[in-house]
Design a protein around this motif. Structure first.
Motif, PDB file in Angstrom:
ATOM      1  N   TYR A 117       0.828  -1.203   0.000  1.00 38.96           N
ATOM      2  CA  TYR A 117       0.000   0.000   0.000  1.00 38.96           C
ATOM      3  C   TYR A 117       0.865   1.258   0.000  1.00 38.96           C
ATOM      4  O   TYR A 117       0.656   2.188  -0.772  1.00 38.96           O
ATOM      5  CB  TYR A 117      -0.939   0.016   1.219  1.00 38.96           C
ATOM      6  N   ASN A 135       2.563   1.886  -3.350  1.00 37.72           N
ATOM      7  CA  ASN A 135       1.636   2.388  -4.367  1.00 37.72           C
ATOM      8  C   ASN A 135       1.260   3.839  -4.125  1.00 37.72           C
ATOM      9  O   ASN A 135       1.153   4.629  -5.048  1.00 37.72           O
ATOM     10  CB  ASN A 135       0.358   1.548  -4.373  1.00 37.72           C
ATOM     11  N   ASP A 144     -10.362  -5.853  -8.207  1.00 39.24           N
ATOM     12  CA  ASP A 144      -9.702  -5.261  -9.373  1.00 39.24           C
ATOM     13  C   ASP A 144     -10.084  -3.794  -9.477  1.00 39.24           C
ATOM     14  O   ASP A 144     -11.034  -3.353  -8.853  1.00 39.24           O
ATOM     15  CB  ASP A 144     -10.154  -5.980 -10.654  1.00 39.24           C
ATOM     16  N   LEU A 145      -9.373  -3.081 -10.324  1.00 37.38           N
ATOM     17  CA  LEU A 145      -9.602  -1.639 -10.405  1.00 37.38           C
ATOM     18  C   LEU A 145     -11.022  -1.295 -10.848  1.00 37.38           C
ATOM     19  O   LEU A 145     -11.724  -0.553 -10.173  1.00 37.38           O
ATOM     20  CB  LEU A 145      -8.588  -0.992 -11.352  1.00 37.38           C
ATOM     21  N   SER A 164     -13.950  -1.967  -8.462  1.00 40.82           N
ATOM     22  CA  SER A 164     -13.933  -1.096  -7.285  1.00 40.82           C
ATOM     23  C   SER A 164     -14.261   0.342  -7.679  1.00 40.82           C
ATOM     24  O   SER A 164     -14.958   1.042  -6.942  1.00 40.82           O
ATOM     25  CB  SER A 164     -12.592  -1.175  -6.552  1.00 40.82           C
ATOM     26  N   LYS A 203      -4.095   1.650  -6.422  1.00 44.09           N
ATOM     27  CA  LYS A 203      -3.994   0.571  -7.409  1.00 44.09           C
ATOM     28  C   LYS A 203      -2.759   0.751  -8.276  1.00 44.09           C
ATOM     29  O   LYS A 203      -2.579   0.061  -9.281  1.00 44.09           O
ATOM     30  CB  LYS A 203      -5.229   0.561  -8.314  1.00 44.09           C
TER      31      LYS A 203
END
Lengths: 176, 326, 509
Positions: B287, B290, C56-57, C60, C343
């Motif tokens: 996290y 990213n 997954d992107l 979401s 993400k």
């Protein structure tokens, strides 16, 4: 109807209150910190706003003064009966004031007793005040609504709400 | 109805008290976040709490107590019940409150610092078109230009008295230049946009993560990073530090965890150990990577010394330079 | 524009069961969250981000956009039914929505709100799909000078929402602007009107103030009406045969929907200006352009359509700077930005180069979210309309405790509950003496924007305010604002004259 009961007269009184409010806030702004390097002082913007409010209060004051002293034509909306905030002559107003006092108490007791308990109390009192007499229904609704709200906030939105004496309920829900 | 209620209450009470002797933690924990839900600090805390839950085996509920520029939440941490079930995230602004007279609490005295989690260095980032026009290619050129035009170069911080606003003051002190700091109460994102427009301000003193999209697109160029080393990733790896260019500037925002004073020592150790382990959690690291946040762990004692140094020395000097009147 | 890829992305999104399921779920959650005063779409999106971490992107993002669009419509439900805007963006909906409900047209108002929300949302999504780069360039033109004049333009609408007395409306507005300055000043952090009371440092929180002025004031006034015997139980005989507005109504409101959607999208696209401003601008514009401005505010479908299409158009608009500049347009998109970054995708100019398929799928997901909102909304209209038929004696206390909880939950602060009660009293008194409430609200939204940009503009130009004459867009906004003010004053005179004539006629008859 007396002249002093017209909306025009009420506006006159309102504008007097507002003028006092404006003078007070303006005096307050003179005490704000002055920032040496600033082109616009922290007090400037509030002062402009107070001035704007002042101008339109004066307009309202003059308008209503003229209407009250010179009389109005009968179709003027300001010639109607004004609303009252005297709790001794209007029982509706008295009830409204009572609700306001309850709300202040509610704020005071919010984290002492917890959301669910104070909410249930205030609901029951107000329902009784406005003439609901079905006690089973009153108690049921008064407790269930805050309980469900609390549960949604706590469980689904993970928002922690003070529970006061019902705190063990939170631990209980955690255990489930 | 009343009887039934009493019986239920009794049951609940006995259920919850019967296990009071069990080992810590035996119920859910609360983590106070002084900033709003969905912001950088909140997301960081939520990601950390997920990692912490794995260590403690209990749920950790994030409680956003916001308002008064973070003061409300920070004070709530100090005022919480010292039973080890409530802790909170503390952020940079924390060391400025006492100096700004918005709180009576001092960071290293009225709190029990648990650990520091993250630190993100500030950067000197300017509008590329402006830099090219004035022949500015690196930090040295920039400092030279500022010395020739004192007080004319306008740099955006975030909101008033915030970490990035003070960063500008810090840089002025270290590099011996005079900049004009412009505040953006809506936050760093709007300052970065204004710098990319290049009309109101020429640059920003925010972290790289905040300015990333415009650095990538080439509207902004970062001249120097106020850190010991370059950031190890492909986007930011090319950006030089101030140190490389002969300016010893080290300035970062940071986030850590704090407890109220007076938590039982054994509980405190348990929580601190869990935190240390949680920082190494794979999901948490993923996290942070990213989100472009750097993990910079300090343990309790180091964090306390760090807070004292910041609150008493570094930050007041930088605030003075940034033109914040105390 | 890569048509093949765009088509492929749409097909991809609209055929994925997971994306559709998540979006529907999001829309349902969003509508419910939006409908409760104090629970906002921002909160929903923020709280679901950790939950969407494992997905997954696109699913979401679908979930989050579903909440976003649903929340925008959901706010109108409580605005129409209980005079409490569920979200700030629904604040203008109650101007006509609540009177419609009092006339016994709650179901009709809800279906118009839903239909307009959908159309506005679709319009926003279309503009976003086809004009993104253009609109983003426009947004980049907005510096402090333009923002200042945009705020001024927003304030110029106040005259047309002032009601009978313009003087009273402007007093309210200046009072609101003054309230907005309470707390630390945004530029230097100087304390203003704090009186040594720390919770006031950040000023009056917006949502508790909003809930107080409308919901709490309405409860207090409602109790008064019941005790003095003026309260009528609302008619609930309204038969809802069709959950969508009929053809005749659509013909009446379509122009409002289109102008509202476009206004919403463009204002939403400017970072720092959101749905709460757009709805008032759209309302003011549509009222001025209307042939019967005197009917606005008495409960006409046009008023609901103009505001609801604007706030959903905003969701498309706000996505434009988010995707193409990496700058969030409002609170919800700020949270969405976090979701993208988590993400590993950095929104910004490079996203259109490196991640074009993702960008197109987000376009498609926004379209899907609007559709999902319509579907869930249709199913809910009958249910929501029933709230009106709950006995008032039960309803008022429930509104009170739910609203106060909403006020509390924004900052978890008892102080906010107090603020809410205080503004409840202020709102009650203002209503009694016919000072309009909406100008306060608009002033609270625009006041900080106005002041910040004014101070910043003067500061970066070393004290020379007249530099603003070199900014054509800003000057343009200024001219339009002055024209708006003059026109609304003229309009208000016309309205007052017509009403006086009507009174005379009624009297003669």
């Amino acid at each position: 109807m007396k002249k002093t009961q017209s909306k025009a007269f009420a506006n006159l009184i309102c504008s007097l209150f507002l003028l006092a409010f404006e003078v007070w806030t303006y005096i307050e702004t003179t005490g704000f910190r002055i920032h040496k390097r600033a082109h616009v002082q922290p007090a400037t913007f509030p002062q402009i706003m107070i001035t704007g409010m002042f101008i339109f209060t004066v307009i309202l004051f003059v308008q209503s003064l003229l209407k009250v002293t010179r009389g109005m034509n009968e179709f003027d909306p300001d010639n109607e009966m004004s609303a009252s905030i005297n709790p001794f002559t209007h029982k509706g107003v008295a009830a409204a004031f009572f609700v306001i006092i309850l709300c202040i108490l509610y704020t005071y007791l919010f984290d002492r007793l917890g959301y669910v308990l104070v909410s249930a109390c205030i609901s029951i009192i107000i329902m009784w005040l406005i003439g609901k007499r079905n006690f089973v229904m009153m108690i049921l609704v008064s407790f269930l609504v805050p309980l469900i709200m609390w549960f949604i906030f706590y469980k689904l939105l993970t928002v922690n709400i003070p529970m006061g004496m019902l705190q063990p309920l939170r631990d209980f829900v955690d255990k489930l | 109805m009343k009887k039934l209620f009493a019986v239920v209450m009794f049951l609940i009470l006995t259920l919850s008290s019967s296990s009071a002797m069990a080992a810590y933690p035996e119920k859910s924990l609360t983590a106070i976040c002084p900033w709003g839900a969905g912001g950088g600090t909140d997301s960081c805390l939520r990601a950390f709490c997920q990692a912490l839950e794995k260590q403690l085996g209990q749920t950790v509920i994030v409680d956003n107590k916001t308002g008064a520029g973070g003061v409300t939440g920070h004070e709530a941490i100090a005022d919480a019940e010292p039973d080890g079930y409530t802790f909170g995230m503390v952020t940079f602004e924390f060391v400025t409150y006492h100096a700004l007279e918005v709180s009576d609490y001092k960071s290293y005295l009225n709190y029990d610092p648990l650990c520091r989690l993250n630190a993100d260095p500030a950067g000197i980032t300017v509008n590329k078109a402006w830099a090219e026009k004035n022949g500015i290619k690196n930090l040295k050129d920039f400092i030279e230009y500022c010395k020739k035009h004192p007080g004319e170069v306008r740099m955006g911080g975030s909101s008033a008295n915030s970490v990035w606003h003070i960063a500008g003051g810090y840089f002025m002190n270290v590099a011996g230049v005079e900049l004009k700091m412009v505040t953006y109460p809506d936050g760093a994102a709007s300052a970065v946009q204004a710098a990319a427009q290049g009309v109101d301000i020429e640059g920003v003193t925010v972290s790289l993560a905040e300015a990333r999209s415009f650095i990538e697109s080439g509207n902004l160029i970062c001249l120097g990073l106020m850190a010991e080393e370059r950031i190890n990733n492909e986007v930011f790896g090319k950006i030089p530090t101030c140190k490389e260019q002969g300016i010893n500037a080290f300035y970062a925002t940071w986030r850590g965890l704090g407890l109220p004073n007076g938590v039982d020592a054994s509980i405190r150790t348990k929580l601190a150990d869990a935190c240390r382990a949680a920082v190494k959690d794979a999901d948490f690291i993923k996290y942070m990577t990213n989100a472009g946040l750097g993990i910079a762990y300090l343990d309790s004692a180091e964090f306390k010394a760090f807070l004292e140094q910041q609150e008493e020395k570094d930050v007041p000097a930088a605030m003075k330079a940034a033109g914040i009147e105390l | 524009m890569n048509w093949g890829l765009l088509f492929e992305s749409y097909v991809n999104v609209f055929t994925s069961a997971q994306v559709i399921g998540m979006t529907l779920l999001g829309a349902l959650g969003g509508i419910l969250l939006g409908a409760v005063p104090g629970m906002t779409a921002t909160m929903g999106v923020a709280l679901l981000i950790p939950f969407s971490f494992g997905m997954d992107l696109i699913p979401s993002i679908g979930l989050l956009l579903g909440i976003y669009c649903g929340g925008m419509y959901g706010g109108s439900i409580s605005a129409i039914l209980i005079h409490a805007p569920g979200t700030p963006s629904a604040a203008a909906t109650l101007l006509d929505g609540y009177p419609m409900c009092q006339k016994g047209q709650a179901g009709k108002a809800l279906s118009i709100a839903m239909f307009s929300s959908f159309c506005g949302g679709v319009l926003g999504a279309l503009i976003m799909t086809f004009l993104s780069p253009l609109v983003a360039q426009m947004a980049m033109k907005f510096t402090s000078a333009e923002m200042l004049m945009l705020a001024f333009f927003g304030l110029s609408v106040i005259v047309s929402i002032s009601g009978k007395s313009i003087a009273k409306g402007l007093i309210s507005a200046f009072f609101g602007l003054l309230l907005a300055t309470v707390g630390q000043d945004p530029t230097y952090g100087a304390k203003r009107f704090v009186f040594g009371f720390r919770p006031l440092l950040s000023g009056f929180s917006f949502i508790p103030t909003l809930i107080g002025l409308f919901a709490i004031a309405e409860v207090i006034a409602g109790v008064e009406r019941i005790i003095s015997g003026e309260e009528k139980q609302q008619k609930s005989e309204e038969k809802i045969t069709n959950v969508l507005p009929d053809f005749k109504t659509i013909k009446q409101i379509w122009l409002n929907i289109i102008s509202g959607g476009i206004i919403g999208t463009f204002i939403g696209a400017i970072p720092g200006a959101g749905g709460d401003i757009a709805v008032f601008v759209s309302y003011g514009f549509n009222k001025s352009a209307s042939k019967h401005p005197e009917l606005w505010g008495t409960g006409i479908p046009n008023g609901v359509a103009a505001t609801e299409s604007a706030n959903n158009g905003c969701s498309g608009g706000a996505m434009i700077p988010l995707l193409s500049l990496g700058v969030p347009g409002d609170a919800v998109t700020a949270v969405l930005l976090g979701a993208f970054i988590m993400k590993g995708i950095q929104p910004g100019p490079m996203m259109y180069v490196n991640e074009l398929p993702t960008v197109y799928r987000v376009f498609a997901a926004l379209m899907l979210a609007n559709l999902a909102m319509l579907i869930v909304g249709c199913a809910g209209v009958r249910f929501f309309a029933k709230i009106v038929s709950v006995e008032k004696k039960m309803l008022y206390p429930i509104i009170l405790v739910v609203s106060l909880l909403g006020a509390f939950s924004i900052n978890k602060s008892i102080f906010d509950v107090g603020v809410c009660v205080l503004f409840g009293v202020i709102g009650y008194l203002m209503n009694k003496y016919e000072f309009p409430l909406s100008p306060i609200l608009l002033a609270l939204i625009l006041g900080p924007m106005c002041e910040q940009n004014f101070v910043r503009f003067v500061d970066v130009n070393n004290g020379n305010f007249w530099e603003i004459l070199n900014r054509p867009i800003a000057v343009g906004f200024f001219v339009v604002s002055v024209a708006t003010i003059l026109f609304s004053i003229y309009n208000q005179h016309k309205i007052n004259r017509r009403e006086a004539e009507n009174r005379k006629k009624a009297d003669n008859a």
